[in-house]
Design an enzyme around this catalytic site. Sequence first.
Site, PDB file in Angstrom:
ATOM      1  N   ASP A 184     -72.251   1.482  -3.595  1.00 39.52           N
ATOM      2  CA  ASP A 184     -71.924   2.890  -3.838  1.00 39.52           C
ATOM      3  C   ASP A 184     -73.104   3.604  -4.485  1.00 39.52           C
ATOM      4  O   ASP A 184     -74.252   3.259  -4.206  1.00 39.52           O
ATOM      5  CB  ASP A 184     -70.675   2.930  -4.744  1.00 39.52           C
ATOM      6  CG  ASP A 184     -69.918   4.212  -4.617  1.00 39.52           C
ATOM      7  OD1 ASP A 184     -70.441   5.242  -5.056  1.00 39.52           O
ATOM      8  OD2 ASP A 184     -68.812   4.192  -4.057  1.00 39.52           O
ATOM      9  N   HIS A 225     -68.845   7.856  -8.835  1.00 43.43           N
ATOM     10  CA  HIS A 225     -67.931   7.247  -7.889  1.00 43.43           C
ATOM     11  C   HIS A 225     -67.857   5.724  -8.004  1.00 43.43           C
ATOM     12  O   HIS A 225     -66.784   5.138  -8.118  1.00 43.43           O
ATOM     13  CB  HIS A 225     -68.391   7.678  -6.503  1.00 43.43           C
ATOM     14  CG  HIS A 225     -67.370   7.499  -5.472  1.00 43.43           C
ATOM     15  ND1 HIS A 225     -67.446   6.503  -4.534  1.00 43.43           N
ATOM     16  CD2 HIS A 225     -66.230   8.172  -5.240  1.00 43.43           C
ATOM     17  CE1 HIS A 225     -66.386   6.599  -3.768  1.00 43.43           C
ATOM     18  NE2 HIS A 225     -65.642   7.594  -4.159  1.00 43.43           N
ATOM     19  N   SER A 370     -61.183   6.914  -0.986  1.00 42.48           N
ATOM     20  CA  SER A 370     -62.070   5.912  -1.566  1.00 42.48           C
ATOM     21  C   SER A 370     -61.512   5.349  -2.860  1.00 42.48           C
ATOM     22  O   SER A 370     -61.958   4.316  -3.321  1.00 42.48           O
ATOM     23  CB  SER A 370     -63.444   6.515  -1.790  1.00 42.48           C
ATOM     24  OG  SER A 370     -63.319   7.751  -2.431  1.00 42.48           O
TER      25      SER A 370
END
Length: 668
Positions: A184, A225, A370
């Site tokens: 990520d 994230h 996600s």
Amino acid sequence: MIYRQYLLTLIFGLNFSFCYSKTKTTTTTSSSSSAQIPVTKDWLIEFQQKIEPDEAKRIAKRYAMVSKGPVLKDKKLYHFVDLKPIHHRRKRDTNQEQFIERHELVKRAIHQVGYVRAKRGYRSIEDLKDIYPDYTPPTDPYFQFQWYLRNEGQAGGKKRLDLNVEEAWAMGYTGKNITTAIMDDGVDYTHPDLMNNYNAAASYDFSSNDRYPYPRYTDDWFNSHGTRCAGEIAAARDNNICGVGVAYDSTVAGIRMLDQPYMTDLIEANSMAHEPDMIDIYSASWGSLYVWASGDGGANDDCNCDGYAASMWTISINSAINDGRTALYDESCSSTLASTFSNGRSDDPHAGVATTDLYGQCTLKHSGTSAAAPEAAGVFALALEANPNLTWRDIQHLTVLTAKRNQLYDPSKQHLWHINGAGLEFNHLFGYGVLDAGDMVRHAKDWKPLPPRYHCQAGQISKRQIIPEQGNLTLKITTDACKNTQDEVGYLEHVQVFVTLKSSRRGNAVIFITSPLGTRSLILSRRPLDDDSTNGFYKWPFMTTHAWAEKGQGTWTLEILFDNDDNEDAPLTKQQLMDKQKQKNQTVNNNLNNKKTTGEFFEWTLLLHGTREQPYSNQTQTNWKSKLAIAKQIHENNFKDKAKYIELLKQDHQKRLGSDDSMMERKF
Ligand SMILES: *[C@@H]1O[C@H](CO)[C@@H](O)[C@H](O)[C@H]1NC(C)=O
Ligand SMILES: *[C@@H]1O[C@H](CO)[C@@H](O)[C@H](O)[C@H]1NC(C)=O
Ligand SMILES: *[C@@H]1O[C@H](CO)[C@@H](O)[C@H](O)[C@H]1NC(C)=O
Ligand SMILES: *[C@@H]1O[C@H](CO)[C@@H](O)[C@H](O)[C@H]1NC(C)=O
Ligand SMILES: *[C@@H]1O[C@H](CO)[C@@H](O)[C@H](O)[C@H]1NC(C)=O
Ligand SMILES: [Ca+2]
Ligand SMILES: [Ca+2]
């Protein structure tokens, strides 16, 4: 051998960015659970042949048991109850099992294990405590907000609509010795809730080529994230910081690869091949598994158009919100295998996914598809701890067999739940339902290797034909599924459909495939935004998982049509609404403007994947209401008595949850 098992979770984030994570076990020793499963006085006796109830009674008596009659009206299966006291026994009585199995008529005797699942729908923390007296819930301050771990109806959610992880934890599975790599935008590995579960040796930064995948600072916390995904999987327990991860004793590695202006194949390939043992990651024989979230394209997109999600080696995970509806951005897709949780609809400030955040913070607001995929990675980490031998195929079978419909539903009533020819309930939006960690580890523990998988090219139609403007083009392939050849597929796993077609507006093309047992999958739905392409599809691989465990032989039907209707459900901006209204007015005023889609079909190839032999014949069925037991029975009866089992399933389901309609109206 170390590193023999790989799980790769690939997660699409917002638009251009995506995050994916990889889980691997670093042990081959089978782990032992600390808690043991309680047993009952109930026995399932499988006979070599059909026997009459009177004879069963006589046999039962011999073992100081009573026969309660045939199970599912099948005279090969009987329910016996032991009359002897069980003295707080906490283990299956395998001695007695073997003893009874010595009887010439008995094929198998299975001492029934007490299930929390049997109470699912009524489960409460008190139930769990009854069965696992040593279990204590986490004390972390944000655990109360982690409704995806324990849903008590907080934040406007529905009670018990959760991943049932506490049951897996109570059984002793917490992700020990499992590492998940988060591919990520980096991981804040100094976060106090992550630092002890951070696997530095397995981490790397491909965005800046160093060993420190720390997220790049921006004012808007854009690169938060990966850190949020990491916390969902492996945030530490009972440390008074944030909440807990699904697999809170597992470790995470950071693979930073998203935070550069563009992605290249090289970065992607390097990231996946970061450790030498990751190079064969795409090799199915090696036991790789990918979890790929379905994307955030919304109702206007279809994830079967995404080459990755449609791939059989990925597990497509969709997301539901805390009251059982799909999240707004959900794509519908026949390749979706199961669902976990996210947010996207509810305005409740506590309805998001609570997890760790950048710079030592906690958040209640993680969301998007996600957010759902790391939950799946966490559940699979628990299953791998329970049985390190599991391959990517085992994980998919276990997912299908243990995911639950629970309280998931489509508020638009477009996509209802159906039961396929093997007795397995599925939904176009949710796949086989929400992951159930407790049930998954329980099945994983005793899971036997599956029979080998074969690939059968079942047929092909190659003939240019007009797709009608109204109605549909129906094509049929009748196949013996490669019977009596090397490639015979008797029992299905994935079904692939390669289609070549051309149309004046590709986004209006809709394709269904119907299996020999009548399971109809929507493999391509209308995509209003896919309008600029007249290229059509060239040998496009569509995939469905909805015929799982059905038979391959028989007649398959493909239906191709154009849907010219306006999509009323699509979320539109004000401007788009105005444009649409204008268009409508023009259409009404001027019929010439009402252009229909035209198109031509060129080719359809049907590819079946699955096993020659019954996939579940070697699996231990410990509860005859389980999906495993039902599918196995349907196989043994050669798909003949499906209706019988389905009636039972429906009753059981309605008892627990009520009908679709009552579910929609119910407010908790
Ligand atoms: C983890 O794996 C290592 C070696 O692979 C082993 O020595 C250790 O006992 C394992 N730990 C647990 C908790 O299973
Ligand atoms: C894993 O496989 C090994 C070797 O085949 C076997 O001995 C072991 O029992 C298996 N473990 C589990 C949990 O099934
Ligand atoms: C079941 O297990 C036995 C013994 O391990 C094996 O020989 C057989 O091939 C297995 N059957 C299937 C259908 O997997
Ligand atoms: C396709 O046409 C057939 C025959 O008219 C009809 O029975 C079927 O329902 C149609 N399929 C779809 C998906 O509309
Ligand atoms: C469409 O037609 C209706 C009535 O015919 C009118 O009220 C409306 O303003 C029109 N909308 C646009 C965007 O032209
Ligand atoms: Ca760095
Ligand atoms: Ca914590």
